[in-house]
Design a protein around this motif. Sequence first.
Motif, short mmCIF file in Angstrom:
data_model
loop_
_atom_site.label_atom_id
_atom_site.label_comp_id
_atom_site.label_asym_id
_atom_site.label_seq_id
_atom_site.Cartn_x
_atom_site.Cartn_y
_atom_site.Cartn_z
N ASP A 6 0.80 -1.21 0.12
CA ASP A 6 0.07 0.06 -0.06
C ASP A 6 0.83 1.32 -0.09
O ASP A 6 0.63 2.07 -0.76
CB ASP A 6 -0.96 0.03 1.23
N ILE A 7 1.89 1.47 0.83
CA ILE A 7 2.70 2.45 0.81
C ILE A 7 4.22 2.10 1.10
O ILE A 7 4.55 1.21 1.89
CB ILE A 7 2.19 3.33 2.07
N VAL A 8 5.04 2.99 0.41
CA VAL A 8 6.49 2.81 0.98
C VAL A 8 6.84 4.11 1.58
O VAL A 8 6.63 5.24 1.05
CB VAL A 8 7.34 2.81 -0.36
N ASP A 9 7.26 4.10 2.77
CA ASP A 9 7.57 5.08 3.60
C ASP A 9 9.05 5.18 3.80
O ASP A 9 10.00 5.70 3.08
CB ASP A 9 7.00 5.15 4.99
N THR A 10 9.69 4.79 4.86
CA THR A 10 11.10 4.64 5.17
C THR A 10 11.78 3.67 4.06
O THR A 10 12.90 3.78 3.90
CB THR A 10 11.51 4.22 6.50
N ASN A 42 4.81 14.27 2.62
CA ASN A 42 5.23 13.80 3.95
C ASN A 42 4.06 14.21 4.81
O ASN A 42 4.03 15.01 5.66
CB ASN A 42 6.58 14.33 4.55
N GLU A 43 2.98 13.42 4.57
CA GLU A 43 1.82 13.56 5.37
C GLU A 43 1.27 12.18 5.87
O GLU A 43 1.37 11.20 5.13
CB GLU A 43 0.47 14.31 4.88
N PHE A 44 0.75 11.83 7.25
CA PHE A 44 0.37 10.49 7.52
C PHE A 44 -1.00 10.59 6.95
O PHE A 44 -1.89 11.09 7.42
CB PHE A 44 0.18 10.58 9.05
N VAL A 45 -1.14 9.53 5.97
CA VAL A 45 -2.45 9.28 5.49
C VAL A 45 -3.14 7.84 5.96
O VAL A 45 -2.67 7.16 6.32
CB VAL A 45 -2.20 9.18 4.05
N VAL A 46 -4.61 8.15 5.72
CA VAL A 46 -5.30 6.78 5.98
C VAL A 46 -6.43 6.37 5.11
O VAL A 46 -6.38 7.33 4.09
CB VAL A 46 -6.07 6.65 7.50
N ASN A 100 3.79 6.34 -2.36
CA ASN A 100 5.09 6.43 -2.28
C ASN A 100 5.44 7.78 -1.65
O ASN A 100 4.98 8.77 -2.12
CB ASN A 100 6.03 6.25 -3.68
N LYS A 101 6.13 7.57 -0.54
CA LYS A 101 6.48 9.09 0.20
C LYS A 101 8.06 9.17 0.17
O LYS A 101 8.83 8.73 0.95
CB LYS A 101 6.28 8.97 1.64
N PRO A 102 8.77 9.84 -0.97
CA PRO A 102 10.15 9.91 -1.37
C PRO A 102 10.86 10.59 -0.28
O PRO A 102 11.83 9.96 -0.08
CB PRO A 102 10.24 10.38 -2.76
N GLY A 145 -7.16 0.90 2.76
CA GLY A 145 -6.23 -0.24 3.48
C GLY A 145 -5.41 0.43 4.56
O GLY A 145 -4.55 -0.30 5.38
N LEU A 146 -5.08 1.65 4.40
CA LEU A 146 -4.15 2.26 5.43
C LEU A 146 -4.86 2.86 6.73
O LEU A 146 -5.66 3.23 6.79
CB LEU A 146 -3.51 3.58 4.78
N ASP A 147 -4.12 2.45 7.90
CA ASP A 147 -4.83 2.71 9.06
C ASP A 147 -3.90 3.61 10.03
O ASP A 147 -2.88 3.90 9.73
CB ASP A 147 -4.70 1.38 9.85
N TYR A 148 -4.95 4.20 10.85
CA TYR A 148 -4.03 4.79 12.22
C TYR A 148 -4.77 3.72 13.22
O TYR A 148 -5.88 4.01 13.41
CB TYR A 148 -4.48 6.23 12.18
#
Length: 191
Positions: free
Chosen positions: A103-107, A153-157, A133-135, A160-163
């Motif tokens: 779903d997401i690539v962060d670090t 660079n923001e925290f997204v939900v 992708n959060k480059p 599929g993505l959760d908090y």
Amino acid sequence: MADLENDIAKILITREQLTTRISELGQMISRDYAGKDLFLVCVLKGGVVFLSDLVRAIHIPHAFDFMAISSYGGTHTESSGVVRILMDLNASIEGRNVLIVEDIVDTGRTLAYITENLRTRNPASLKICALLNKPSRREVPVTLDYVGFDIPNEFVVGYGLDYNELYRNLPFVGVLKPEMYTGAHSETPTT
Ligand code: PRP
Ligand code: 7HP
């Protein structure tokens, strides 16, 4: 759903944008893997919503399976130090054309770990398809072969993505209101 949507500060990617882009990704993958033994590996849990739409946009024969990874030292808003596989693939991937679905690539730590692990199993090829992708957050280099959207660079939900395990069922990708990180959830997002 209305309650959950009230927690969203802004929608970053709409349901329609997701549908359009996933259709494009499916066409690219169908073209690139035509005539090949394609095997999708979905990383749980976040990747499952993306996978379910992506496979219906891929018009060539293929199989898929799931892996679950545990990370420690992370928070509700960050993964770090991936250490072990909680649930492994059922089938061998030796000689198969493997496409990891995330779903997401962060670090980049999660994918670095998974690709290193899967490469030891001798697939014919190993590529990555990531919806988001959060480059700007990258700590470990990873080569992404298919990307849905580069995001800030923001925290997204959502999608599929959760908090804290919530919001996965939202049909769009959105940014949470800052107050959702306070009170019962005491962790401040760092992404
Ligand atoms: C999220 C996401 C990726 C990973 C990306 O997983 O689904 O797997 O973090 O972060 P990284 O690039 O910094 O490693 P998470 O550990 O939150 O599990 P989940 O999919 O079950 O929500
Ligand atoms: C993991 C993760 N999970 C949800 N939203 C984000 O922005 C994330 N980054 N890394």
